[in-house]
Every structure is written in C-alpha cells, then in structure tokens.
Design a protein around this motif. Structure first.
Motif, PDB file in Angstrom:
ATOM      1  N   GLU A  72       0.827  -1.209   0.000  1.00 51.09           N
ATOM      2  CA  GLU A  72       0.000   0.000   0.000  1.00 51.09           C
ATOM      3  C   GLU A  72       0.867   1.267   0.000  1.00 51.09           C
ATOM      4  O   GLU A  72       0.536   2.245  -0.664  1.00 51.09           O
ATOM      5  CB  GLU A  72      -0.938  -0.008   1.200  1.00 51.09           C
ATOM      6  N   ASP A  73       1.968   1.203   0.739  1.00 54.94           N
ATOM      7  CA  ASP A  73       2.869   2.365   0.762  1.00 54.94           C
ATOM      8  C   ASP A  73       3.426   2.633  -0.634  1.00 54.94           C
ATOM      9  O   ASP A  73       3.649   3.774  -1.016  1.00 54.94           O
ATOM     10  CB  ASP A  73       4.032   2.120   1.734  1.00 54.94           C
ATOM     11  N   PHE A  74       3.656   1.568  -1.378  1.00 53.58           N
ATOM     12  CA  PHE A  74       4.160   1.723  -2.751  1.00 53.58           C
ATOM     13  C   PHE A  74       3.071   2.314  -3.650  1.00 53.58           C
ATOM     14  O   PHE A  74       3.323   3.257  -4.403  1.00 53.58           O
ATOM     15  CB  PHE A  74       4.607   0.361  -3.289  1.00 53.58           C
ATOM     16  N   ASN A  75       1.863   1.767  -3.529  1.00 51.16           N
ATOM     17  CA  ASN A  75       0.776   2.196  -4.417  1.00 51.16           C
ATOM     18  C   ASN A  75       0.351   3.646  -4.181  1.00 51.16           C
ATOM     19  O   ASN A  75       0.023   4.361  -5.122  1.00 51.16           O
ATOM     20  CB  ASN A  75      -0.442   1.277  -4.264  1.00 51.16           C
ATOM     21  N   ASP A  76       0.340   4.064  -2.909  1.00 49.18           N
ATOM     22  CA  ASP A  76      -0.161   5.429  -2.656  1.00 49.18           C
ATOM     23  C   ASP A  76       0.957   6.494  -2.669  1.00 49.18           C
ATOM     24  O   ASP A  76       0.687   7.673  -2.453  1.00 49.18           O
ATOM     25  CB  ASP A  76      -0.969   5.494  -1.350  1.00 49.18           C
ATOM     26  N   GLY A  77       2.179   6.073  -2.916  1.00 49.97           N
ATOM     27  CA  GLY A  77       3.266   7.053  -3.043  1.00 49.97           C
ATOM     28  C   GLY A  77       4.002   7.342  -1.745  1.00 49.97           C
ATOM     29  O   GLY A  77       4.930   8.156  -1.717  1.00 49.97           O
ATOM     30  N   CYS A  78       3.598   6.674  -0.649  1.00 51.29           N
ATOM     31  CA  CYS A  78       4.254   6.941   0.638  1.00 51.29           C
ATOM     32  C   CYS A  78       5.709   6.471   0.628  1.00 51.29           C
ATOM     33  O   CYS A  78       6.559   7.089   1.278  1.00 51.29           O
ATOM     34  CB  CYS A  78       3.500   6.273   1.785  1.00 51.29           C
ATOM     35  N   GLU A  80       7.836   6.712  -1.737  1.00 49.33           N
ATOM     36  CA  GLU A  80       8.639   7.818  -2.297  1.00 49.33           C
ATOM     37  C   GLU A  80       8.924   8.858  -1.213  1.00 49.33           C
ATOM     38  O   GLU A  80      10.015   9.411  -1.135  1.00 49.33           O
ATOM     39  CB  GLU A  80       7.894   8.498  -3.451  1.00 49.33           C
ATOM     40  N   VAL A 219      11.194   1.221  -6.352  1.00 50.95           N
ATOM     41  CA  VAL A 219      10.579   2.540  -6.590  1.00 50.95           C
ATOM     42  C   VAL A 219      11.109   3.164  -7.886  1.00 50.95           C
ATOM     43  O   VAL A 219      10.382   3.831  -8.606  1.00 50.95           O
ATOM     44  CB  VAL A 219      10.827   3.484  -5.378  1.00 50.95           C
TER      45      VAL A 219
END
Lengths: 220, 205
Positions: A72-78, A80, A219
């Motif tokens: 989820e952190d990857f999908n929502d940009g967190c 980055e 990323v």
C-alpha cells in the motif's frame, strides 16, 4: 516526518487495519486446530508433533503477514516520501518490521499456551517452544521483509516472494523444532537456541539494509 | 527567510527504454526562482523531478545542490526538499488531520486548520481519508505547502484538482515562498501568473 511520527503512524495503521493481522492469526489458529482432526487426535502423537505443527503454522501466518507489508505504501506514493524524508530508510524499515512483529507475535504468544494444551504439549516443553518463538520469529519477519521489498512493484509478486523466502525459513524451522525435539528427549537444546538467536541477530543487521536497497530499486 | 540555496543540473542525460528524454541538459537555479518544466505527456517531466530529488538516477550527468553532488550527499538535499509527486502519498486509514500530522508532528491544530481551509477542506479534519475523492486527497497533499519550512519545493502537477480560488491561493503561497528565498521547480500544463517570473524548461518527445 520524524521517527516517532512514523512509528506512531505505522502502529495506528496496523491497529486500524485489523483484518490483515486477524487473517494471519485466524489462519494460524485454523491450521493448529485442523491438524489433529486431519491426521491423528491421539495425545501420544500430538505431544510429539506439537512443536512442528505450531512452528509450521506460525511460519505460514508470518508469511501472510509480511507479504503485503510495503504494497500500500508503494501504491499510494508513501514509499517515495520515505525516500525523500531525510530519515534513514533502513531504520524506517526496521521500525515497521518491529511493529508488525509486535502486533502479530504478541497475540500468537497469548494463544500459544491454550494451543499447547490442546496439542498435549507438556508444560516444561512449552517453555522451550516459547523461547524458540520469541527468538526465531524475528528472523522470519526480517527475512520476509526482504522478499516483500523485492517484489513490492510486481503485480503478482506473492508467489515469487514465497519462492525466494521459503528456503531461508528452513534453518529457522529446523533449529526451532530441533530444540523442541531435543528437550522432549531430555537432551540439551542450548545450541539450537543459540543458533536461532544468531540467525535473528544476523537478520537484524542484514535485512533492513537489503530491504532498503530493494525498495530503492523497486521505486525506481 | 531561507538561507541562500542553489541547484545546478550539469550535463544531464535521461533515458527511458530506447528513448532519450533529454540530452546534455544543463541549467542553474537559485533561491527566489520558480522553474516550470514544460512538455507533453510522456516527455519526462515527472522523471526529471524524480532525478533531481534522487529517487531515480540519470544515465549521465550530475545534480548539485548548494554545490554538493546529490548522488553522494543525498541527505543534504533531503533535509531541505519538499517533494509532492504524482501520487497523493495519503494514508487511507488516517483522518485528514492525522495525515498532515504524520508529516508535520509539531504542527499546531491552528496551523493544520489553516492549511486545510486554504485548500477548501475546512471541517474535514476528522474525516477518514478513505472517504474522500481523488481530488480531495490531492488537496490534502497540497496543504503540506502551508505547513512546511523547507526551502526547495519540487511539485508534480500541483494545480490538478484545484478550483480557481485554490489556484490563486497556491500562486500566492508560491510567491511568498520565493520572496523568502525559496526555490520551486514544478511541472504543470497550466499557465502560471506572469508576475511570478517563471523560468521555463522544455522537454520534447
């Protein structure tokens, strides 16, 4: 973002998204409960097999728990934002894994005495099981984190992650169940416990760095 | 007032697949500048921002921040940068205020309320982010601009999801930022207020 706000946020996320943790724990419970029904309910058999049953169920539950750790952190940009936060990425990863370990393992340890009784595991052997769980499960989480970080950008990375991770889980399972078997035979089991602690400590050093490298690669 | 900052891009080559997004690009910016990266969709605007912030690596070339090579001294840049990427970077399990507090743990309730009011999200403080639209989530991300004290802003399509009043507020915030010595690099398809003296960089397909 600070290390404290990050930790608080991760803890809050896991507590609010209970179903992820609950799924792993229910899976653990179901495997342990169904095993005697499917194989043999005899106390003689179960007391010998209990350590192996609980460890295999715990390993699979941990795999379920770590598989989507960064998804989820990857999908929502967190993810980055972690990279540009100015905070150390390995430390952030270590904090996240520690919280996951705490949230999954504490309920598992609370359930363990009841399950041990159900599987006719003698109390003195149960304490050995407890030691192996406390010392061995950090290694499973930390190793699983590397797999999760490696496959975070893949749409169907779960199977690949299992293939990467399972071979590294084997030593932990072998030495944990070995310690329990040795205790059941009245032999010394300090060696196995020491090796479990060593694997966990080595994972503690290697995993955050490897995971950070994997996340940066994913990323980008 | 921010201390003097500078960003130099030197001989940058960016490749995606078999295609060069830019060849031997060089430019220099300093505090007080706004730089707009122009280009069609797929021209590499977001990629250039990610290279400047150190998420991606260029094929060749160097990014210098305050004279230091960013690929070696990445921490120096990351201490000073606010990067708003294409994704909202909003946690759906948090409320709107919790999301901002996650990034700015020391921000006061009043500062968060003000930042949300500027992006037309007053009254949404306790609303779970999962209940908001994509546009509203984007506005939570933009509210960070009113809470940050970082001198270098890298903004990927910041005007998306903003109404006319929101655009005007953002332009005012950007003007305040550069007048305090800040530096802004942004990608947008929208025309920006001419009074901001925007420097433009063009990327072509």
């Amino acid at each position: 973002m600070t290390y404290f706000s990050f930790t608080k946020g991760e803890l809050l996320t896991l507590l609010r998204r209970k179903q992820d943790t609950m799924n792993a724990l229910i899976f653990f419970l179901m495997v342990v409960i169904l095993f005697p029904l499917g194989v043999s309910p005899s106390p003689e058999f179960l007391s010998v097999a209990a350590g192996g049953i609980i460890w295999c169920a715990a390993s699979l539950a941990i795999l379920m728990s770590v598989e989507g750790m960064f998804k989820e952190d990857f999908n929502d940009g967190c993810l980055e934002q972690w990279l540009v936060s100015g905070l150390s990425l390995p430390v952030l990863i270590l904090l996240k894994v520690s919280i996951h370990w705490l949230i999954v393992i504490v309920p598992l340890l609370i359930m363990a005495p009841i399950l041990a009784q159900m599987l006719f595991l003698p109390m003195d052997i149960f304490y050995v099981l407890l030691q192996t769980l406390i010392l061995g499960t950090p290694a499973l989480f930390l190793i699983g984190t590397i797999g999760s970080a490696l496959t975070v950008s893949l749409r169907h990375g779960a199977v690949l992650m299992l293939l990467i991770i399972i071979p590294f889980y084997l030593p932990v399972i072998i030495f944990s169940t070995g310690a329990i078997r040795a205790a059941q035979s009245g032999m010394l089991y300090d060696g196995q416990i020491a090796i479990l602690a060593a694997i966990s400590l080595a994972s503690l050093v290697v995993s955050p760095i490897m995971s950070a490298i994997s996340i940066k690669a994913s990323v980008s | 007032m921010h201390s003097s900052i500078s960003l130099n891009i030197s001989n940058l080559w960016i490749e995606r697949g078999e295609r060069y997004l830019c060849k031997d690009m060089s430019f220099s910016l300093s505090g007080g500048d706004i730089c707009k990266i122009n280009g069609e969709n797929g021209a590499g605007k977001s990629t250039l921002l990610k290279i400047i912030v150190g998420i991606l690596s260029p094929l060749e070339g160097t990014v210098y921040y305050n004279g230091e090579d960013v690929s070696i001294h990445r921490d120096l840049l990351h201490q000073d940068v606010l990067y708003l990427g294409h994704n909202s970077a909003i946690k759906s399990v948090f409320s709107v205020a919790e999301n901002l507090r996650w990034y700015f743990p020391n921000a006061s309730d009043e500062a968060i309320a003000y930042a949300l009011s500027v992006v037309s999200l007053s009254g949404y403080e306790e609303t779970p982010s999962s209940q908001l639209s994509a546009g509203q989530k984007r506005r939570i991300t933009l509210a960070r601009l009113w809470l940050t004290d970082k001198p270098l802003w890298l903004l990927d399509e910041p005007f998306t999801a903003l109404d006319v009043q929101g655009v005007s507020s953002l332009e005012k915030r950007m003007r305040d930022h550069i007048s305090n010595g800040g530096l802004i690099i942004l990608t947008t398809h929208q025309d920006i207020d001419a009074s901001l003296n925007v420097k433009e960089i063009n990327l072509t397909l």
